[in-house]
Scaffold this motif. Structure first.
Motif, PDB file in Angstrom:
ATOM      1  N   GLY A 273     -43.422 -17.699  -9.535  1.00  0.00           N
ATOM      2  CA  GLY A 273     -42.620 -18.283  -8.474  1.00  0.00           C
ATOM      3  C   GLY A 273     -41.719 -17.263  -7.794  1.00  0.00           C
ATOM      4  N   VAL A 274     -41.054 -16.426  -8.597  1.00  0.00           N
ATOM      5  CA  VAL A 274     -40.185 -15.386  -8.033  1.00  0.00           C
ATOM      6  C   VAL A 274     -40.993 -14.391  -7.208  1.00  0.00           C
ATOM      7  N   GLN A 275     -42.108 -13.920  -7.761  1.00  0.00           N
ATOM      8  CA  GLN A 275     -42.862 -12.849  -7.126  1.00  0.00           C
ATOM      9  C   GLN A 275     -43.595 -13.283  -5.866  1.00  0.00           C
ATOM     10  N   THR A 276     -44.068 -14.526  -5.826  1.00  0.00           N
ATOM     11  CA  THR A 276     -44.830 -14.976  -4.660  1.00  0.00           C
ATOM     12  C   THR A 276     -43.963 -15.635  -3.594  1.00  0.00           C
ATOM     13  N   LEU A 277     -42.896 -16.313  -3.998  1.00  0.00           N
ATOM     14  CA  LEU A 277     -42.103 -17.090  -3.048  1.00  0.00           C
ATOM     15  C   LEU A 277     -40.786 -16.426  -2.661  1.00  0.00           C
ATOM     16  N   LEU A 278     -40.218 -15.621  -3.549  1.00  0.00           N
ATOM     17  CA  LEU A 278     -38.868 -15.122  -3.308  1.00  0.00           C
ATOM     18  C   LEU A 278     -38.777 -13.640  -2.985  1.00  0.00           C
ATOM     19  N   VAL A 279     -39.715 -12.816  -3.508  1.00  0.00           N
ATOM     20  CA  VAL A 279     -39.599 -11.373  -3.302  1.00  0.00           C
ATOM     21  C   VAL A 279     -39.572 -11.023  -1.820  1.00  0.00           C
ATOM     22  N   GLY A 290     -31.638  -3.455  -3.036  1.00  0.00           N
ATOM     23  CA  GLY A 290     -30.974  -4.652  -3.519  1.00  0.00           C
ATOM     24  C   GLY A 290     -31.837  -5.434  -4.490  1.00  0.00           C
ATOM     25  N   ALA A 291     -33.143  -5.514  -4.195  1.00  0.00           N
ATOM     26  CA  ALA A 291     -34.049  -6.229  -5.090  1.00  0.00           C
ATOM     27  C   ALA A 291     -34.134  -5.547  -6.449  1.00  0.00           C
ATOM     28  N   LEU A 292     -34.184  -4.218  -6.437  1.00  0.00           N
ATOM     29  CA  LEU A 292     -34.241  -3.461  -7.692  1.00  0.00           C
ATOM     30  C   LEU A 292     -32.997  -3.733  -8.541  1.00  0.00           C
ATOM     31  N   LEU A 293     -31.824  -3.669  -7.920  1.00  0.00           N
ATOM     32  CA  LEU A 293     -30.577  -3.864  -8.665  1.00  0.00           C
ATOM     33  C   LEU A 293     -30.425  -5.303  -9.141  1.00  0.00           C
ATOM     34  N   LEU A 294     -30.830  -6.262  -8.311  1.00  0.00           N
ATOM     35  CA  LEU A 294     -30.783  -7.664  -8.720  1.00  0.00           C
ATOM     36  C   LEU A 294     -31.681  -7.897  -9.932  1.00  0.00           C
ATOM     37  N   GLY A 295     -32.878  -7.304  -9.892  1.00  0.00           N
ATOM     38  CA  GLY A 295     -33.805  -7.466 -11.007  1.00  0.00           C
ATOM     39  C   GLY A 295     -33.273  -6.856 -12.290  1.00  0.00           C
ATOM     40  N   ALA A 296     -32.677  -5.664 -12.188  1.00  0.00           N
ATOM     41  CA  ALA A 296     -32.137  -5.011 -13.380  1.00  0.00           C
ATOM     42  C   ALA A 296     -30.994  -5.818 -13.987  1.00  0.00           C
ATOM     43  N   ALA A 297     -30.096  -6.331 -13.139  1.00  0.00           N
ATOM     44  CA  ALA A 297     -28.958  -7.111 -13.628  1.00  0.00           C
ATOM     45  C   ALA A 297     -29.428  -8.423 -14.267  1.00  0.00           C
ATOM     46  N   GLY A 298     -30.355  -9.110 -13.594  1.00  0.00           N
ATOM     47  CA  GLY A 298     -30.858 -10.371 -14.137  1.00  0.00           C
ATOM     48  C   GLY A 298     -31.604 -10.177 -15.445  1.00  0.00           C
ATOM     49  N   GLY A 299     -32.410  -9.113 -15.522  1.00  0.00           N
ATOM     50  CA  GLY A 299     -33.143  -8.840 -16.749  1.00  0.00           C
ATOM     51  C   GLY A 299     -32.227  -8.494 -17.902  1.00  0.00           C
ATOM     52  N   CYS A 300     -31.174  -7.736 -17.609  1.00  0.00           N
ATOM     53  CA  CYS A 300     -30.200  -7.368 -18.641  1.00  0.00           C
ATOM     54  C   CYS A 300     -29.548  -8.614 -19.228  1.00  0.00           C
ATOM     55  N   LEU A 301     -29.079  -9.508 -18.362  1.00  0.00           N
ATOM     56  CA  LEU A 301     -28.441 -10.734 -18.830  1.00  0.00           C
ATOM     57  C   LEU A 301     -29.452 -11.635 -19.547  1.00  0.00           C
ATOM     58  N   GLY A 302     -30.669 -11.696 -19.012  1.00  0.00           N
ATOM     59  CA  GLY A 302     -31.693 -12.531 -19.625  1.00  0.00           C
ATOM     60  C   GLY A 302     -32.042 -12.082 -21.035  1.00  0.00           C
ATOM     61  N   PHE A 303     -32.200 -10.774 -21.223  1.00  0.00           N
ATOM     62  CA  PHE A 303     -32.482 -10.257 -22.562  1.00  0.00           C
ATOM     63  C   PHE A 303     -31.329 -10.557 -23.520  1.00  0.00           C
ATOM     64  N   ALA A 304     -30.088 -10.407 -23.022  1.00  0.00           N
ATOM     65  CA  ALA A 304     -28.931 -10.683 -23.880  1.00  0.00           C
ATOM     66  C   ALA A 304     -28.944 -12.142 -24.347  1.00  0.00           C
ATOM     67  N   LEU A 305     -29.297 -13.053 -23.443  1.00  0.00           N
ATOM     68  CA  LEU A 305     -29.372 -14.463 -23.811  1.00  0.00           C
ATOM     69  C   LEU A 305     -30.514 -14.719 -24.788  1.00  0.00           C
ATOM     70  N   PRO A 320     -34.979 -18.954 -16.814  1.00  0.00           N
ATOM     71  CA  PRO A 320     -34.731 -18.757 -15.378  1.00  0.00           C
ATOM     72  C   PRO A 320     -33.870 -17.544 -15.062  1.00  0.00           C
ATOM     73  N   VAL A 321     -32.926 -17.230 -15.934  1.00  0.00           N
ATOM     74  CA  VAL A 321     -32.108 -16.020 -15.725  1.00  0.00           C
ATOM     75  C   VAL A 321     -32.972 -14.781 -15.892  1.00  0.00           C
ATOM     76  N   PHE A 322     -33.772 -14.759 -16.950  1.00  0.00           N
ATOM     77  CA  PHE A 322     -34.640 -13.608 -17.202  1.00  0.00           C
ATOM     78  C   PHE A 322     -35.658 -13.426 -16.081  1.00  0.00           C
ATOM     79  N   ALA A 323     -36.056 -14.508 -15.408  1.00  0.00           N
ATOM     80  CA  ALA A 323     -37.055 -14.421 -14.334  1.00  0.00           C
ATOM     81  C   ALA A 323     -36.596 -13.537 -13.182  1.00  0.00           C
ATOM     82  N   LEU A 324     -35.290 -13.312 -13.044  1.00  0.00           N
ATOM     83  CA  LEU A 324     -34.782 -12.428 -11.991  1.00  0.00           C
ATOM     84  C   LEU A 324     -35.289 -10.999 -12.163  1.00  0.00           C
ATOM     85  N   LEU A 325     -35.696 -10.635 -13.383  1.00  0.00           N
ATOM     86  CA  LEU A 325     -36.241  -9.304 -13.630  1.00  0.00           C
ATOM     87  C   LEU A 325     -37.432  -9.010 -12.728  1.00  0.00           C
ATOM     88  N   ASN A 326     -38.105 -10.056 -12.256  1.00  0.00           N
ATOM     89  CA  ASN A 326     -39.304  -9.877 -11.447  1.00  0.00           C
ATOM     90  C   ASN A 326     -39.032  -9.313 -10.057  1.00  0.00           C
TER      91      ASN A 326
END
Length: 416
Positions: A273-279, A290-305, A320-326
């Motif tokens: 969903g992220v890769q086809t509809l939002l990227v 911006g996309a690179l930094l958003l993905g890194a931040a979302g993935g970091c938080l997602g892994f922590a959770l 859903p938080v981890f999905a931002l890594l995409n």
């Protein structure tokens, strides 16, 4: 069979062809994800900790093959075209899956994994293909779609693999081999070449077709080395779930192969969903950086959770938080492909694959060993998510490095 290079009017169709190839290949890989660790476990007498360590060995050998073969295949695609390299890789993978399906013991399964690592180059060559047929300003969106092929492999493949494994642990490998063979036939008869003869390199330089040559190539092209460092940290962190997820979720949450497959299906659906509809819209609004930094931040938080998750439901609701890594990989690929011309896109992707090979070696060693240690000492240190916390830290480092090096080049070097 088609050898014709796609014209400007045929680029959309050419991208569709290579997308389907990548999609089918991703499903083939996804099928065996919930199965291979359990097949290894069956050869170790059911010992989870020993299976985790053997999983480390298998992951390392696969990464070593990628480390040395990635630059060779990348440069080869610059010299003879993308299509032949894709076909060689797909044919080899089909044979490798069948080999592993009939392996009678760990030693033969190990040999099959070596062969699999040698030929598993289709994603990097496919990325070079995408760079050939896509204008620079549209590449992040196109790489998002290619990433969705990988996510779709996690969406359908693990669920199918978990279902098939309920009948026989070897059956998923047979199905993966059959799908890869169909993929090869599709590529042989339908896929056109993407790199015109006049844009190919005139010779194959063995001095550059190795990991050291790949680093020299990255260092010679502006900020490519820094961006490659971001990509390496991303790839290293990304190996944590393939390395331990099946054993981790079975140990911590008591999940069966079927539940594991469905969980991977759910997280894969979010990724698609992220890769086809939002990227595309997000990159248009905040740019590739911006996309690179958003993905890194979302993935970091997602892994922590994920590492903290005390229950299976908490883990699932963190997805859903981890999905931002995409967002990270499309932005990164878009920035990197702008910095090289068409005749070196294969070398760029080969260099990326070489670094991915290093990550595939180090990742299973770090994460598998840490996971095995954490569950063996669970009575004194209850931290089964320790390895996943390390992945979160690596993405934090990627975020900080990306803030420094991820900016658009002054001019787009690579025109499709």
């Amino acid at each position: 069979m088609s050898d014709a290079t796609p014209t400007a009017g045929g680029r959309k169709a050419a991208f569709s062809f290579v997308f389907v190839c990548a999609l089918m290949n991703a499903v083939s890989f996804g099928i065996m994800i919930p199965v291979l660790p359990n097949l290894i476990k069956s050869f170790t007498g059911g010992d989870t900790a020993e299976a985790a360590l053997w999983n480390v060995v298998f992951g390392c050998v696969w990464g070593i093959m990628q480390l040395f073969c990635g630059p060779i295949l990348g440069m080869l695609s610059d010299r003879i075209g993308r299509r032949p390299v894709l076909l060689i890789s797909l044919f080899g993978l089909a044979v490798d899956f069948m080999f592993m399906a009939f392996a009678p013991n760990l030693a033969w399964l190990f040999v099959g994994r070596v062969l699999n690592g040698v030929t598993a180059a289709s994603f990097s060559t496919a990325n070079a293909y995408v760079a050939d047929v896509t204008p620079p300003q549209d590449r992040a969106k196109a790489f998002g779609w290619m990433g969705s092929a990988f996510s779709f492999g996690f969406l359908v493949g693990p669920a199918l693999g978990g279902f098939l494994a309920e009948f026989d642990l070897r059956l998923p490998f047979l199905v993966a081999g059959a799908l890869t063979a169909i993929n090869w036939l599709y590529g042989y008869f339908v896929l056109p070449e993407s790199l015109p003869v006049e844009k190919r390199t005139t010779s194959f330089d063995w001095k550059r077709a190795n990991p050291v040559g790949s680093l020299a190539f990255l260092r010679a092209h502006g900020d490519l080395l820094g961006l490659a460092g971001v990509g390496f940290l991303f790839q290293l962190a990304h190996t944590v779930l393939p390395s331990i997820f099946v054993l981790y979720s079975g140990y911590r949450y008591g999940w069966s192969p079927g539940i594991i497959g469905l969980t991977m299906m759910a997280t894969g659906l979010l990724g698609v969903g992220v890769q086809t509809l939002l990227v595309g819209p997000v990159v248009a609004r905040i740019g590739e950086r911006g996309a690179l930094l958003l993905g890194a931040a979302g993935g970091c938080l997602g892994f922590a959770l994920y590492g903290f998750a005390p229950t299976g439901w908490f883990y699932i609701t963190s997805a859903p938080v981890f999905a931002l890594l995409n967002f990270m990989q499309p932005g990164l690929q878009g920035l990197m492909t702008r910095r090289v011309d068409p005749s070196h896109q294969g070398q760029l992707q080969g260099a990326n694959q070489s670094l991915q090979g290093v990550a595939s070696v180090l990742g299973p060693i770090m994460f598998g060993t840490i996971f095995a240690w954490s569950i063996r000492h669970d009575a004194t240190l209850h931290a089964p998510g320790l390895a996943i916390y390390l992945a979160a830290f690596l993405l934090l480092m990627a975020l900080l490095l990306g803030m420094r090096v991820a900016h658009a080049p002054a001019t787009a070097a690579a025109a499709a």
